[in-house]
Design a protein around this motif. Structure first.
Motif, PDB file in Angstrom:
ATOM      1  N   GLY B  43       0.839  -1.242   0.015  1.00  0.00           N
ATOM      2  CA  GLY B  43       0.019   0.093  -0.011  1.00  0.00           C
ATOM      3  C   GLY B  43       0.815   1.403  -0.069  1.00  0.00           C
ATOM      4  O   GLY B  43       0.164   2.318   0.170  1.00  0.00           O
ATOM      5  N   LYS B  44       1.949   1.083  -0.151  1.00  0.00           N
ATOM      6  CA  LYS B  44       2.913   2.481  -0.316  1.00  0.00           C
ATOM      7  C   LYS B  44       2.500   3.325  -1.416  1.00  0.00           C
ATOM      8  O   LYS B  44       2.341   4.607  -1.233  1.00  0.00           O
ATOM      9  N   THR B  45       2.492   2.863  -2.644  1.00  0.00           N
ATOM     10  CA  THR B  45       2.201   3.826  -3.684  1.00  0.00           C
ATOM     11  C   THR B  45       0.591   4.335  -3.520  1.00  0.00           C
ATOM     12  O   THR B  45       0.489   5.560  -3.891  1.00  0.00           O
ATOM     13  N   THR B  46      -0.097   3.259  -3.070  1.00  0.00           N
ATOM     14  CA  THR B  46      -1.591   4.014  -2.946  1.00  0.00           C
ATOM     15  C   THR B  46      -1.613   5.187  -1.876  1.00  0.00           C
ATOM     16  O   THR B  46      -2.499   5.915  -2.288  1.00  0.00           O
ATOM     17  N   LEU B  47      -0.927   4.919  -0.859  1.00  0.00           N
ATOM     18  CA  LEU B  47      -0.875   5.966   0.420  1.00  0.00           C
ATOM     19  C   LEU B  47      -0.466   7.224  -0.643  1.00  0.00           C
ATOM     20  O   LEU B  47      -0.889   8.502  -0.592  1.00  0.00           O
ATOM     21  N   ASP B 159       8.410   8.257  -4.197  1.00  0.00           N
ATOM     22  CA  ASP B 159       7.677   6.670  -4.217  1.00  0.00           C
ATOM     23  C   ASP B 159       8.850   5.913  -4.707  1.00  0.00           C
ATOM     24  O   ASP B 159       9.048   5.724  -5.978  1.00  0.00           O
ATOM     25  N   GLU B 160       9.565   5.037  -3.908  1.00  0.00           N
ATOM     26  CA  GLU B 160      10.830   4.160  -4.226  1.00  0.00           C
ATOM     27  C   GLU B 160      11.539   4.876  -5.226  1.00  0.00           C
ATOM     28  O   GLU B 160      11.893   4.302  -6.284  1.00  0.00           O
ATOM     29  N   PRO B 161      12.417   5.761  -4.746  1.00  0.00           N
ATOM     30  CA  PRO B 161      13.107   6.544  -5.630  1.00  0.00           C
ATOM     31  C   PRO B 161      14.342   5.604  -5.938  1.00  0.00           C
ATOM     32  O   PRO B 161      15.083   5.898  -7.191  1.00  0.00           O
TER      33      PRO B 161
HETATM   34  N1  LIG Z   1      -5.439   0.016  -9.928  1.00  0.00           N
HETATM   35  C1  LIG Z   1      -5.572  -0.843  -8.955  1.00  0.00           C
HETATM   36  N2  LIG Z   1      -6.813  -1.446  -9.005  1.00  0.00           N
HETATM   37  C2  LIG Z   1      -6.968  -2.484  -8.011  1.00  0.00           C
HETATM   38  N3  LIG Z   1      -5.879  -2.556  -6.994  1.00  0.00           N
HETATM   39  C3  LIG Z   1      -4.908  -2.148  -7.092  1.00  0.00           C
HETATM   40  C4  LIG Z   1      -4.578  -1.445  -7.775  1.00  0.00           C
HETATM   41  N4  LIG Z   1      -3.456  -0.620  -7.575  1.00  0.00           N
HETATM   42  C5  LIG Z   1      -3.017  -1.481  -6.732  1.00  0.00           C
HETATM   43  N5  LIG Z   1      -3.891  -2.210  -6.185  1.00  0.00           N
HETATM   44  C6  LIG Z   1      -3.520  -3.198  -5.045  1.00  0.00           C
HETATM   45  O1  LIG Z   1      -3.569  -2.361  -3.588  1.00  0.00           O
HETATM   46  C7  LIG Z   1      -2.535  -3.061  -3.078  1.00  0.00           C
HETATM   47  C8  LIG Z   1      -1.572  -1.891  -2.685  1.00  0.00           C
HETATM   48  O2  LIG Z   1      -0.711  -1.426  -3.842  1.00  0.00           O
HETATM   49  P1  LIG Z   1       0.218  -0.606  -4.039  1.00  0.00           P
HETATM   50  O3  LIG Z   1       0.735  -0.356  -5.333  1.00  0.00           O
HETATM   51  O4  LIG Z   1      -0.271   0.547  -2.949  1.00  0.00           O
HETATM   52  O5  LIG Z   1       1.682  -1.460  -3.269  1.00  0.00           O
HETATM   53  P2  LIG Z   1       3.126  -0.832  -3.040  1.00  0.00           P
HETATM   54  O6  LIG Z   1       3.445  -0.862  -1.760  1.00  0.00           O
HETATM   55  O7  LIG Z   1       3.233   0.514  -3.709  1.00  0.00           O
HETATM   56  O8  LIG Z   1       3.856  -2.093  -3.773  1.00  0.00           O
HETATM   57  P3  LIG Z   1       5.296  -1.813  -4.709  1.00  0.00           P
HETATM   58  O9  LIG Z   1       6.373  -2.104  -3.667  1.00  0.00           O
HETATM   59  O10 LIG Z   1       5.245  -3.093  -5.536  1.00  0.00           O
HETATM   60  O11 LIG Z   1       5.322  -0.812  -5.380  1.00  0.00           O
HETATM   61  C9  LIG Z   1      -2.035  -4.296  -3.810  1.00  0.00           C
HETATM   62  O12 LIG Z   1      -2.709  -5.287  -3.127  1.00  0.00           O
HETATM   63  C10 LIG Z   1      -2.715  -4.163  -5.127  1.00  0.00           C
HETATM   64  O13 LIG Z   1      -2.688  -5.295  -5.713  1.00  0.00           O
END
Ligand SMILES: Nc1ncnc2c1ncn2[C@@H]1O[C@H](COP(=O)(O)OP(=O)(O)OP(=O)(O)O)[C@@H](O)[C@H]1O
Ligand SMILES: [Mg+2]
Lengths: 308, 233
Positions: B43-47, B159-161
């Motif tokens: 969830g890092k990118t999501t945040l 985000d992950e530079p």
């Molecule tokens: N567009 C989307 N639609 C549905 N689910 C998503 C979408 N993008 C991400 N997810 C889900 O949300 C969750 C968190 O994803 P996120 O991209 O935030 O992870 P992350 O920590 O950034 O990972 P990474 O280190 O791989 O970049 C994951 O389970 C992913 O499958």
């Protein structure tokens, strides 16, 4: 030999037909420029672009009658006033249409296609109601009607040269706007990646709205130029929209230079062929040539080389 | 904390019906660097996207300084002092390096901003007329950071530079980020998977797992081994 023409004759014919095609070329360039900006920016295929052009033509017509009736002394310069008014009228209508209609349909290409097509029908009916079904024409001031004798056998119409100069000016202006101004930088950023453009601080909705407005405004100018080669009726725009699309596709939608080169190729081929063949035969040959070239080069004439 | 530059309170974010962030709380102080660590898909990118306004939030509030940004559009958040360096860099590849930087300069194109940025990233000065797409990955990362700095932010989100970048450049980036923080009084929230980089720059390390902060360490005695236990599995 050569169908009874000598080489000098042929040379003159090419040059004169070339210049006779000047206004047509200019109308095409301006139409295609607006379409390409709008398509490149927003992925919107504006089926009502021809009607934005016709609005410009009607504004030119109204301006000319107004000057004839109230400012006959200034009639000789009415056309330049008309250009500005045509740009403003079509531009403002573009802004309104973007706000009311287009912005709700981004990322839905089919819906925008249908919606703008519907809009074009609505506008045609509106023109019919307001201006009547009869076609209207403008009168040109005397000095624009003459022609310039370049050589004994070559005559170049003055209004053609004026429109040409205007088109060059606008094209340079648009090029400057897109590649040198801060506005253009924002437009190009939005074209490349809308979400990220917003995330670096660009107000993408504003960029969209004004781009649509400018594209439509340029169509209005095309309409002003159009009044010199045809009479204006509610559906006159329809004749130009197909060719304008062809030019955009042929030139590669991202490239300003491509648009101009392709407008030039298409309008000149057509106008030169028209001298020897019937108009519709010329159109068929032009179309076939474009289709053939696009099969060889589907991305259009000009594209950027860059890693994505 | 009264001097918090970024405050996240009970943030819920979902993709459609699947909730990814379940009530996340976080406070980033002025001049602080927080590294947010977590395995793939936590969830890092999501945040980050929720913070810059690329994703809508279901519930909760986000504040920058005293400005509530929860309902604002992306560009308004940037104007409010947030800047974002996306995962995968996402520079404008067909625009030149300099144009890329200028897209970040929201209001005035002050040349002093450019000068300051070129001083931080001399390699970008050399390449300012080149198209962004023709830069190497490491150079593109610098460009993405430069573009974010051009808006003169209070809070920088990265985000992950370090993704896909060689170790020597990673160390240089850590130095640059700390320098930016010191010189400009910036607050930085950086998501990371590379532990050494996180330990190198962060004042505080948070571990995110399934959309929640499950562990936090700060101060001089950040325990790398403990954090790496969270990251393995
Ligand atoms: N567009 C989307 N639609 C549905 N689910 C998503 C979408 N993008 C991400 N997810 C889900 O949300 C969750 C968190 O994803 P996120 O991209 O935030 O992870 P992350 O920590 O950034 O990972 P990474 O280190 O791989 O970049 C994951 O389970 C992913 O499958
Ligand atoms: Mg990620």
């Amino acid at each position: 030999m050569l169908g009874g023409y000598t080489f000098t004759d042929l040379g003159s014919i090419f040059v004169m037909q070339g210049f006779a095609g000047l206004i047509l070329f200019s109308v095409f360039v301006l139409m295609a420029l607006g379409l390409a900006i709008i398509f490149g920016q927003m992925g919107v295929i504006n089926m009502a672009h021809g009607e934005f052009m016709i609005l410009g033509a009607y504004v030119t017509y109204l301006t000319s009658t107004f000057f004839q009736a109230h400012l006959p002394g200034l009639f000789s310069i009415y056309f330049f006033v008309a250009i500005v008014l045509a740009f403003i009228a079509s531009g403002i209508m573009g802004l309104i249409v973007e706000y009311v209609l287009i912005r709700h349909l981004y990322n839905r290409p089919l819906d925008t296609l249908l919606a703008t097509w519907g809009l074009s029908l609505i506008l045609q009916q509106a023109y019919r109601t307001i201006f009547g079904a009869r076609e209207v024409g403008v009168e040109l001031p005397q000095w624009m009607l003459g022609s310039w004798h370049a050589t004994e056998s070559i005559e170049i119409p003055i209004n053609g040269m004026i429109i040409m100069a205007l088109t060059i000016l606008i094209t340079i202006g648009v090029g400057f706007l897109m590649y040198k101004s801060r506005w253009g930088k924002n437009v190009r950023a939005v074209v490349q990646n809308r979400a990220i453009a917003g995330a670096v601080g660009i107000d993408t909705e504003k960029v969209d709205r004004y781009t649509f407005g400018i594209g439509c405004g340029i169509a209005g100018i095309a309409g002003a130029a159009f009044t010199m080669i045809g009479s204006t009726g509610p559906t006159s725009g329809q004749l130009y929209i197909v060719n304008a699309f062809l030019i955009v596709v042929f030139g590669g939608a991202q490239s300003l230079l491509g648009t101009i080169a392709s407008a030039f190729t298409i309008s000149q081929t057509q106008s030169t062929l028209e001298f020897f063949l019937s108009g519709s035969m010329a159109a068929v040959i032009t179309l076939l040539a474009v289709v053939g070239l696009l099969m060889l080069r589907p991305q259009g004439l000009f594209t950027l080389k860059v890693r994505r | 904390m009264s001097n918090a530059m970024l405050t996240i309170d009970d943030l819920h974010v979902a993709y459609g019906k699947s909730e990814v962030l379940h009530g996340l709380n976080l406070s980033l102080a002025k001049n602080e660097i927080i590294a947010l660590m977590g395995r793939n898909g936590m969830g890092k990118t999501t945040l980050m996207k929720a913070l810059i306004g690329l994703l809508p939030s279901l519930r909760g509030t986000m504040k920058v300084d005293d400005l509530d940004i929860t309902k604002l559009k992306s560009y308004q958040r940037v104007a409010g002092g947030v800047a974002y360096v996306p995962q995968g860099r996402m520079i404008f590849s067909s625009m030149t390096v300099e144009e890329n930087i200028e897209t970040g300069m929201a209001k005035s194109s002050k040349s002093s901003i450019l000068t300051g940025i070129y001083e931080l990233f001399p390699v970008l000065l050399e390449m300012r007329k080149r198209r962004g797409g023709n830069l190497s990955g490491g150079q593109q990362q610098q460009l993405a950071i430069a573009r974010a700095l051009a808006s003169e932010p209070k809070v920088l989100l990265l985000d992950e530079p370090t993704e896909g970048i060689q170790p020597s450049i990673i160390r240089e980036m850590a130095r640059t980020l700390k320098r930016i923080r010191d010189e400009r009084g910036l607050s930085i929230l950086v998501s990371e998977q590379v532990l050494s980089f996180a330990l190198d720059i962060a004042d505080r390390v948070l571990v995110i797992e399934n959309g929640e902060i499950v562990h936090e360490e700060s101060g001089a005695e950040i325990d790398g081994a403990k954090i790496s236990r969270f990251l393995s599995v």
